[in-house]
Scaffold this motif. Structure first.
Motif, PDB file in Angstrom:
ATOM      1  N   GLY A  39     -11.934  17.659  32.146  1.00 26.45           N
ATOM      2  CA  GLY A  39     -13.034  16.733  31.885  1.00 26.45           C
ATOM      3  C   GLY A  39     -13.569  16.860  30.476  1.00 26.45           C
ATOM      4  N   ALA A  40     -12.674  17.192  29.539  1.00 23.52           N
ATOM      5  CA  ALA A  40     -13.099  17.478  28.171  1.00 23.52           C
ATOM      6  C   ALA A  40     -12.989  16.283  27.235  1.00 23.52           C
ATOM      7  N   ALA A  41     -12.499  15.156  27.726  1.00 22.41           N
ATOM      8  CA  ALA A  41     -12.340  13.981  26.874  1.00 22.41           C
ATOM      9  C   ALA A  41     -12.490  12.715  27.703  1.00 22.41           C
ATOM     10  N   ASP A  42     -12.871  11.641  27.018  1.00 20.86           N
ATOM     11  CA  ASP A  42     -12.999  10.329  27.651  1.00 20.86           C
ATOM     12  C   ASP A  42     -11.794   9.445  27.374  1.00 20.86           C
ATOM     13  N   ILE A  43     -11.063   9.773  26.302  1.00 22.50           N
ATOM     14  CA  ILE A  43      -9.964   8.944  25.822  1.00 22.50           C
ATOM     15  C   ILE A  43      -8.826   9.849  25.388  1.00 22.50           C
ATOM     16  N   LEU A  44      -7.588   9.436  25.610  1.00 19.78           N
ATOM     17  CA  LEU A  44      -6.423  10.151  25.091  1.00 19.78           C
ATOM     18  C   LEU A  44      -5.864   9.409  23.880  1.00 19.78           C
ATOM     19  N   VAL A  45      -5.520  10.160  22.850  1.00 18.53           N
ATOM     20  CA  VAL A  45      -4.778   9.618  21.712  1.00 18.53           C
ATOM     21  C   VAL A  45      -3.336  10.075  21.884  1.00 18.53           C
ATOM     22  N   VAL A  46      -2.417   9.135  21.999  1.00 17.89           N
ATOM     23  CA  VAL A  46      -1.022   9.488  22.263  1.00 17.89           C
ATOM     24  C   VAL A  46      -0.130   9.001  21.127  1.00 17.89           C
ATOM     25  N   LYS A  47       0.866   9.814  20.818  1.00 22.89           N
ATOM     26  CA  LYS A  47       1.830   9.520  19.757  1.00 22.89           C
ATOM     27  C   LYS A  47       3.227   9.693  20.329  1.00 22.89           C
ATOM     28  N   ALA A  48       4.072   8.705  20.116  1.00 22.60           N
ATOM     29  CA  ALA A  48       5.370   8.672  20.792  1.00 22.60           C
ATOM     30  C   ALA A  48       6.277   9.833  20.388  1.00 22.60           C
ATOM     31  N   GLN A  49       6.444  10.035  19.092  1.00 21.10           N
ATOM     32  CA  GLN A  49       7.363  11.101  18.643  1.00 21.10           C
ATOM     33  C   GLN A  49       6.957  12.486  19.128  1.00 21.10           C
ATOM     34  N   PRO A  50       5.724  12.941  18.858  1.00 21.49           N
ATOM     35  CA  PRO A  50       5.359  14.313  19.229  1.00 21.49           C
ATOM     36  C   PRO A  50       5.384  14.581  20.729  1.00 21.49           C
ATOM     37  N   LEU A  51       5.217  13.529  21.539  1.00 19.92           N
ATOM     38  CA  LEU A  51       5.182  13.722  22.988  1.00 19.92           C
ATOM     39  C   LEU A  51       6.562  13.621  23.624  1.00 19.92           C
ATOM     40  N   GLY A  52       7.604  13.465  22.806  1.00 21.69           N
ATOM     41  CA  GLY A  52       8.960  13.431  23.349  1.00 21.69           C
ATOM     42  C   GLY A  52       9.472  12.045  23.666  1.00 21.69           C
ATOM     43  N   GLY A  53       8.754  11.012  23.220  1.00 21.57           N
ATOM     44  CA  GLY A  53       9.251   9.656  23.397  1.00 21.57           C
ATOM     45  C   GLY A  53       8.317   8.784  24.209  1.00 21.57           C
ATOM     46  N   ILE A  54       8.637   7.511  24.223  1.00 17.11           N
ATOM     47  CA  ILE A  54       7.794   6.520  24.882  1.00 17.11           C
ATOM     48  C   ILE A  54       7.709   6.770  26.380  1.00 17.11           C
ATOM     49  N   HIS A  55       8.831   7.077  27.016  1.00 14.61           N
ATOM     50  CA  HIS A  55       8.813   7.271  28.460  1.00 14.61           C
ATOM     51  C   HIS A  55       7.896   8.429  28.858  1.00 14.61           C
ATOM     52  N   ARG A  56       7.980   9.537  28.138  1.00 15.22           N
ATOM     53  CA  ARG A  56       7.139  10.693  28.452  1.00 15.22           C
ATOM     54  C   ARG A  56       5.672  10.388  28.161  1.00 15.22           C
ATOM     55  N   ALA A  57       5.392   9.696  27.076  1.00 11.61           N
ATOM     56  CA  ALA A  57       4.013   9.351  26.750  1.00 11.61           C
ATOM     57  C   ALA A  57       3.399   8.474  27.834  1.00 11.61           C
ATOM     58  N   LEU A  58       4.147   7.534  28.355  1.00 14.20           N
ATOM     59  CA  LEU A  58       3.646   6.676  29.430  1.00 14.20           C
ATOM     60  C   LEU A  58       3.340   7.498  30.679  1.00 14.20           C
ATOM     61  N   GLU A  59       4.177   8.473  30.965  1.00 14.33           N
ATOM     62  CA  GLU A  59       3.934   9.339  32.116  1.00 14.33           C
ATOM     63  C   GLU A  59       2.631  10.119  31.948  1.00 14.33           C
ATOM     64  N   ILE A  60       2.401  10.638  30.745  1.00 16.74           N
ATOM     65  CA  ILE A  60       1.198  11.424  30.480  1.00 16.74           C
ATOM     66  C   ILE A  60      -0.052  10.569  30.660  1.00 16.74           C
ATOM     67  N   VAL A  61      -0.032   9.354  30.116  1.00 16.52           N
ATOM     68  CA  VAL A  61      -1.192   8.472  30.243  1.00 16.52           C
ATOM     69  C   VAL A  61      -1.450   8.150  31.709  1.00 16.52           C
TER      70      VAL A  61
END
Length: 330
Positions: A208-230
């Motif tokens: 509960g430490a944030a209201d919003i996530l900032v996501v970046k495709a490259q550092p998170l391992g790609g678009i598919h992984r970033a979508l999973e995280i969100v």
């Protein structure tokens, strides 16, 4: 990620470029990147040079995901983006914002090492004055404050009607403390480094430490992984870049285009921080937005902005090391 392509396939089309910046940013005036082409199109591997191989290998996974794997369907044709204001003097702000056509939102860098809160106040004031009352102003501290410093900064900067505060403190625990302290101020906290540089990118959401996530495709391992995280986090997301070329930016745009909800302008307008690029035209904001679609480099621009031979070799050796780490983890 699907089966890892052989290193030889990555090296076969690899081009290393060095692009000049209009304003010094993150301590550099040139940005280096390694580009290569996969079956799905051109992609980018550009972890910052100070990152170790373990962290950089996630960026390589992201690059391979974009170049070798079909991407999710786009849900929108354009992605609205923000302007990015480096830690410049307030007097330089109008010229910086003028590089971003039609952008209604500005992300302002604060907590720069060697600067003071007074510098931040002057910069943010200049942004608010330049953008007017209708403009949206968000701040990015890159984890540069402790909790007390961040709370003090909020008191000094809240008058400028802030959209949100990005990564004000470094740790998840600090973010949670600050979020509780400033709850009455109505300024949301966004997590960036606590997502992309974390062993567990979902920890910040669970705490509960944030209201919003900032996501970046490259550092998170790609678009598919970033979508999973969100999806797993259950928080609204802002897609941002890591000072990419237009090739890397197109990866971020593809991620933003595939998110079910996109409530915020995205931090993907950073080609405007460069004075040169690898694509013609460069993927710069037009009317405050970027078009969705893959980008290919211009051969003449690749040649013109090719990195020095020793830098090309440095990147190819780094590519080999990171590829070996991904292969070991398969």
């Amino acid at each position: 990620m699907n089966a890892l392509p052989p290193l030889a396939d990555l090296r076969a089309t690899a081009r290393v470029v060095s692009l000049p910046l209009a304003t010094r940013f993150r301590g550099v005036d040139h940005r280096e990147a390694l580009l290569f082409e996969g079956p799905e199109g051109w992609t980018e591997f550009s972890p910052f040079v100070e990152y170790d191989d373990v962290e950089a290998s996630a960026w390589l996974a992201g690059a391979i995901d974009f170049g070798w794997r079909p991407q999710p369907a786009a849900l929108r044709e354009i992605v609205p983006v923000n302007a990015t204001v480096p830690a410049v003097p307030g007097s330089d702000v109008p010229a910086v914002l003028a590089r971003y056509d039609g952008c209604r939102t500005a992300k302002v860098k604060v907590a720069e090492r060697g600067q003071t809160l007074a510098d931040d106040v002057a910069r943010v004031r200049a942004v608010r004055e330049t953008m007017g009352a209708e403009g949206r102003v968000r701040l990015d501290a890159n984890g540069g404050w402790n909790v007390d410093e961040a709370e003090h900064a909020v008191h000094a900067l809240a008058e400028f009607d802030l959209e949100y505060l990005e990564q004000p403190c470094a740790s998840v625990d600090e973010l949670a403390q600050l979020r509780e302290r400033i709850a009455d101020w109505g300024i949301p906290i966004a997590a960036d480094e606590s997502v992309r540089k974390a062993t567990d990118p979902l920890a910040v959401a669970r705490a509960g430490a944030a209201d919003i996530l900032v996501v970046k495709a490259q550092p998170l391992g790609g678009i598919h992984r970033a979508l999973e995280i969100v999806a797993e986090a259950g928080l609204p997301a802002v897609v941002s870049s890591a000072l990419d070329t237009s090739i890397g930016l197109s990866m971020g745009v593809a991620l933003a285009a595939s998110l079910p909800d996109l409530p915020f302008d995205c931090g993907l307008g950073t080609a405007s921080l460069f004075t040169a690029d690898v694509a013609r035209p460069s993927l710069r904001p037009a009317g405050g937005a970027l078009a969705v679609g893959r980008v290919s480099p211009d051969a003449a621009l690749l040649d013109r902005h090719a990195a020095a031979p020793e830098r090309r070799e440095w990147w190819l050796v780094r590519l080999e090391r990171c590829h070996a780490l991904l292969a070991a983890g398969e």
